[in-house]
Motif scaffolding. Structure first.
Motif, PDB file in Angstrom:
ATOM      1  N   ARG A 125       0.854  -1.184   0.000  1.00 55.79           N
ATOM      2  CA  ARG A 125       0.000   0.000   0.000  1.00 55.79           C
ATOM      3  C   ARG A 125       0.897   1.243   0.000  1.00 55.79           C
ATOM      4  NH1 ARG A 125      -4.798  -2.225   0.609  1.00 55.79           N
ATOM      5  NH2 ARG A 125      -5.009  -4.146   1.831  1.00 55.79           N
ATOM      6  N   PRO A 126       0.980   1.905  -1.160  1.00 54.87           N
ATOM      7  CA  PRO A 126       1.960   2.995  -1.304  1.00 54.87           C
ATOM      8  C   PRO A 126       1.833   4.103  -0.270  1.00 54.87           C
ATOM      9  CG  PRO A 126       1.070   2.362  -3.443  1.00 54.87           C
ATOM     10  CD  PRO A 126       0.257   1.646  -2.414  1.00 54.87           C
ATOM     11  N   LEU A 127       0.596   4.506   0.066  1.00 55.29           N
ATOM     12  CA  LEU A 127       0.438   5.611   1.008  1.00 55.29           C
ATOM     13  C   LEU A 127       1.034   5.284   2.369  1.00 55.29           C
ATOM     14  CD1 LEU A 127      -3.125   7.077   0.270  1.00 55.29           C
ATOM     15  CD2 LEU A 127      -0.920   8.183  -0.066  1.00 55.29           C
ATOM     16  N   ARG A 128       0.945   4.013   2.777  1.00 55.36           N
ATOM     17  CA  ARG A 128       1.490   3.622   4.074  1.00 55.36           C
ATOM     18  C   ARG A 128       3.013   3.538   4.042  1.00 55.36           C
ATOM     19  NH1 ARG A 128      -2.627  -1.342   5.793  1.00 55.36           N
ATOM     20  NH2 ARG A 128      -4.581  -0.153   5.623  1.00 55.36           N
TER      21      ARG A 128
ATOM     22  N   PHE B 115       5.128   4.934  -6.556  1.00 54.31           N
ATOM     23  CA  PHE B 115       3.729   5.062  -6.965  1.00 54.31           C
ATOM     24  C   PHE B 115       3.132   6.374  -6.463  1.00 54.31           C
ATOM     25  CE2 PHE B 115       3.404   0.191  -7.023  1.00 54.31           C
ATOM     26  CZ  PHE B 115       3.666   0.156  -8.370  1.00 54.31           C
ATOM     27  N   ASP B 116       3.352   6.696  -5.193  1.00 53.19           N
ATOM     28  CA  ASP B 116       2.749   7.879  -4.581  1.00 53.19           C
ATOM     29  C   ASP B 116       3.826   8.888  -4.212  1.00 53.19           C
ATOM     30  OD1 ASP B 116       0.386   6.598  -4.881  1.00 53.19           O
ATOM     31  OD2 ASP B 116       0.000   6.254  -2.751  1.00 53.19           O
TER      32      ASP B 116
ATOM     33  N   HIS C 122      -1.751  10.267  -5.639  1.00 54.07           N
ATOM     34  CA  HIS C 122      -2.064   8.863  -5.338  1.00 54.07           C
ATOM     35  C   HIS C 122      -2.853   8.280  -6.510  1.00 54.07           C
ATOM     36  CE1 HIS C 122      -3.160   5.202  -3.248  1.00 54.07           C
ATOM     37  NE2 HIS C 122      -4.445   5.485  -3.384  1.00 54.07           N
ATOM     38  N   GLY C 123      -2.186   7.439  -7.307  1.00 54.69           N
ATOM     39  CA  GLY C 123      -2.861   6.859  -8.467  1.00 54.69           C
ATOM     40  C   GLY C 123      -3.314   7.940  -9.425  1.00 54.69           C
ATOM     41  N   ARG C 124      -4.582   7.885  -9.799  1.00 52.35           N
ATOM     42  CA  ARG C 124      -5.156   8.886 -10.709  1.00 52.35           C
ATOM     43  C   ARG C 124      -5.548  10.166  -9.992  1.00 52.35           C
ATOM     44  NH1 ARG C 124      -3.243   7.066 -15.337  1.00 52.35           N
ATOM     45  NH2 ARG C 124      -3.770   4.888 -15.692  1.00 52.35           N
TER      46      ARG C 124
ATOM     47  N   ALA D  65      -7.978  16.751  -7.705  1.00 50.80           N
ATOM     48  CA  ALA D  65      -8.013  16.568  -9.161  1.00 50.80           C
ATOM     49  C   ALA D  65      -7.992  15.084  -9.492  1.00 50.80           C
ATOM     50  CB  ALA D  65      -6.830  17.278  -9.821  1.00 50.80           C
ATOM     51  N   PHE D  66      -8.520  14.775 -10.666  1.00 49.59           N
ATOM     52  CA  PHE D  66      -8.591  13.388 -11.137  1.00 49.59           C
ATOM     53  C   PHE D  66      -8.253  13.369 -12.619  1.00 49.59           C
ATOM     54  CE2 PHE D  66     -11.051   9.829 -12.989  1.00 49.59           C
ATOM     55  CZ  PHE D  66     -10.477   8.777 -12.280  1.00 49.59           C
TER      56      PHE D  66
END
Length: 605
Positions: free
Chosen positions: A251-254, A286-287, A315-317, A348-349
């Protein structure tokens, strides 16, 4: 095949008319060979790391998988005999022992057996550590001709299938490649030369007058045998199990951790701020998150505007951020200011809907909230009618451009965008719609095109309401700038208008068209030093016509401009590209606001 950098397409080209038609889109089949016996096409298909042998029967609208090569084996250089009974293919993969080096073989199969799923080769050719390349059948199916660096120089070799005898038929000084049998007694091959590959006719006669090239490394290994043991082990020779620290979902955020911390200097309006920047990222990348903080000691600023904070996260998209008195390094250099008083936050997305380069189509959306504003976001010279402002936008952006070898910019194709935008302030909601369309007309002159760039915008709201208007003017470049802020050619954007001051022109609705002539680049062979040099210069001429409020006669306004820009591609320390741009624009009309504008900008990183 086309689209070879992505999901390879199969197309047919009519040699009489010059027209092409799509047969298989995204089939991922290459290395084509034609079977004269049944008029089928054969090819190699790459998907999910596996290579498979595919057959495409006429009319070439579907394909059949005949054989899938085992994991780790890469197949290439497919060919079929003239009678269609045999197929040859080169296969590279790990040797028979664990840790053994890769070996490359030329394998010959019976096509009848492959059609039944039988893949036992009739013949196998190996050339030790040398890689056999481009082996093809002779017209009578008796031989295979190909090239190899077996002696240190690429020569053409002949492999007789009946006897499995390998013979050299050339003794090259600097190399022959890609043999193609013309008839029973002649080959066409590419001869390497200082000017490039030269098509050369060869009479293939076996020769014994062939000696290996002695390399310096070979001489060192012979004189000092100890170096022969200086070989790094293969990856599978290391037991990775003891190195595992944790198992489970990633899990990239962690996993975010501090990646860098450095001092920074920022510009805020006309003041200078000093502070630091921290960057956080997960190990794989990733993040990403950044935190910037600076302080402007300028007493001319109100005390509440001297502290500058900003944070962003990706984070991702999704991406988002927040700022307090947002500052920008490039505000230190030039007229365009991106710093903004007050506080704001956004989300934003970005979702690719079509990703088939060079053809792309993205959906983009962004919502933001601003507080304690003094200027309208994006328009530094326009006072905000409300201290608190909500914005939302969503739209599509598409690109499909082409460039010929040696080009420095897109030379053909089109770009378009369609965006819906809304302002929310003091209980009012003011929507608008903006569209752009650019297309190119390539010229007979090498690397030169005429671009037509058009756009239009329409908004609701009162004519005097600043939120109902778009504002135009200026090149938009700073003396030192970042390519991520819009690139060097900002005169191409809809709201740019060289020859007028920034935000000098406005309209609740507008129509604009620009004609641009991209001239051939000027290339430099030795301008500079190895650590700092100029590789090319690109001249561009442009002229624009703008009409604002075309449906409201009382507010209608027309403006024109003409200009020229010259971009120099710089290289610093071999790896850091930069762009130096100089330009001049002359504005006409616009209620007498037209003037002559000069632009100098260095695009860094």
């Amino acid at each position: 095949t086309t689209n070879n950098n992505n999901h390879r397409n199969l197309e047919a080209l009519d040699l009489r008319s010059g027209r092409n038609r799509m047969l298989l889109k995204g089939a991922r089949i290459g290395d084509l060979a034609f079977n004269r016996g049944d008029r089928s096409l054969w090819g190699l298909r790459l998907n999910n790391g596996f290579v498979s042998l595919a057959r495409i029967p006429p009319p070439y609208r579907e394909w059949q998988s005949l054989y899938v090569f085992p994991a780790g084996q890469k197949a290439f250089d497919l060919d079929l005999s003239a009678d269609g009974t045999q197929a040859s293919v080169s296969v590279s993969g790990p040797g028979p022992r664990v840790g053994a080096p890769y070996v490359t073989q030329v394998r010959v199969f019976a096509t009848a057996g492959l059609a039944k799923g039988e893949a036992t080769p009739l013949h196998v050719l190996e050339m030790g550590s040398s890689v056999p390349e481009g082996f093809v059948f002779s017209g009578d199916g008796r031989y295979l001709y190909g090239s190899s660096y077996f002696t240190g120089v690429s020569n053409i070799y002949r492999y007789e299938l009946a006897t499995e005898k390998l013979e050299a038929v050339t003794n090259a000084e600097i190399g022959f490649f890609r043999p193609l049998p013309i008839d029973e007694t002649h080959l066409l091959a590419l001869r390497y030369s200082a000017g490039g590959f030269v098509p050369t006719e060869i009479v293939p006669q076996p020769t014994e007058d062939l000696s290996a090239v002695t390399f310096l490394g070979e001489q060192v290994a012979s004189k000092y045998p100890a170096v022969q043991g200086w070989v790094a082990g293969t990856a599978d020779s290391v037991d990775y199990q003891p190195q595992i620290q944790r198992q489970g979902a990633y899990r990239p955020l962690r996993e975010l951790s501090l990646e860098s911390l450095m001092p920074i200097v920022q510009g805020y309006k006309d003041s200078v701020g000093f502070g630091g920047s921290a960057r956080f990222a997960d190990p794989i990348g990733f993040d990403l998150a950044t935190v910037d903080a600076s302080y402007s000691p300028d007493r001319a600023l109100p005390s509440k505007e001297r502290l500058h904070l900003a944070t962003t996260i990706r984070h991702g998209r999704w991406s988002g951020g927040a700022a307090w008195n947002g500052a920008d390094f490039y505000d230190l250099f030039g007229p365009t200011k991106r710093s903004l008083a007050g506080y704001n936050g956004y989300v934003a997305f970005d979702q690719p809907l079509v990703f088939d380069p060079p053809r792309t189509l993205d959906f983009k959306a962004r919502v933001a909230y601003y507080g304690d504003l003094d200027a309208l976001p994006g328009f530094q010279n326009v006072a905000s009618p409300s201290k608190n402002l909500f914005t939302a936008e969503a739209g599509l952006v598409s690109t499909d451009t082409r460039a010929s070898p040696g080009a420095v910019d897109a030379e053909a194709g089109y770009l378009w965008s369609l965006k819906a935008h809304a302002y929310g302030a003091a209980g009012d909601l003011i929507p608008s719609l903006t569209g752009t369309f650019d297309f190119a007309l390539p010229l007979p002159l090498d690397h030169s095109s005429i671009w037509i760039r058009s756009g239009a915008s329409v908004s609701t709201g009162g004519q005097a309401n600043p939120l109902a208007n778009d504002y135009l003017g200026g090149f938009g470049n700073n003396y030192v700038d970042n390519a991520g802020n819009g690139g060097a050619q900002r005169y191409r954007t809809l709201l740019s208008m060289p020859g007028f001051a920034l935000d000098a022109l406005k309209g609740k609705s507008l129509v604009k068209s620009t004609v641009e002539w991209s001239l051939p680049p000027l290339r430099f062979e030795a301008l500079g030093s190895p650590g700092f040099y100029v590789s090319w210069a690109r001249p561009e001429l442009f002229a624009s016509v703008l009409e604002t409020n075309p449906t409201a006669r009382a507010y209608r306004q027309t403006a024109e401009d003409v200009g020229v820009q010259l971009d120099f591609q710089l290289h610093v320390m071999h790896r850091l590209p930069m762009m130096l741009s100089v330009g001049v624009g002359r504005g006409f009309g616009g209620g007498g606001l037209g003037t002559t504008e000069f632009m100098l900008s260095l695009q860094v990183l």
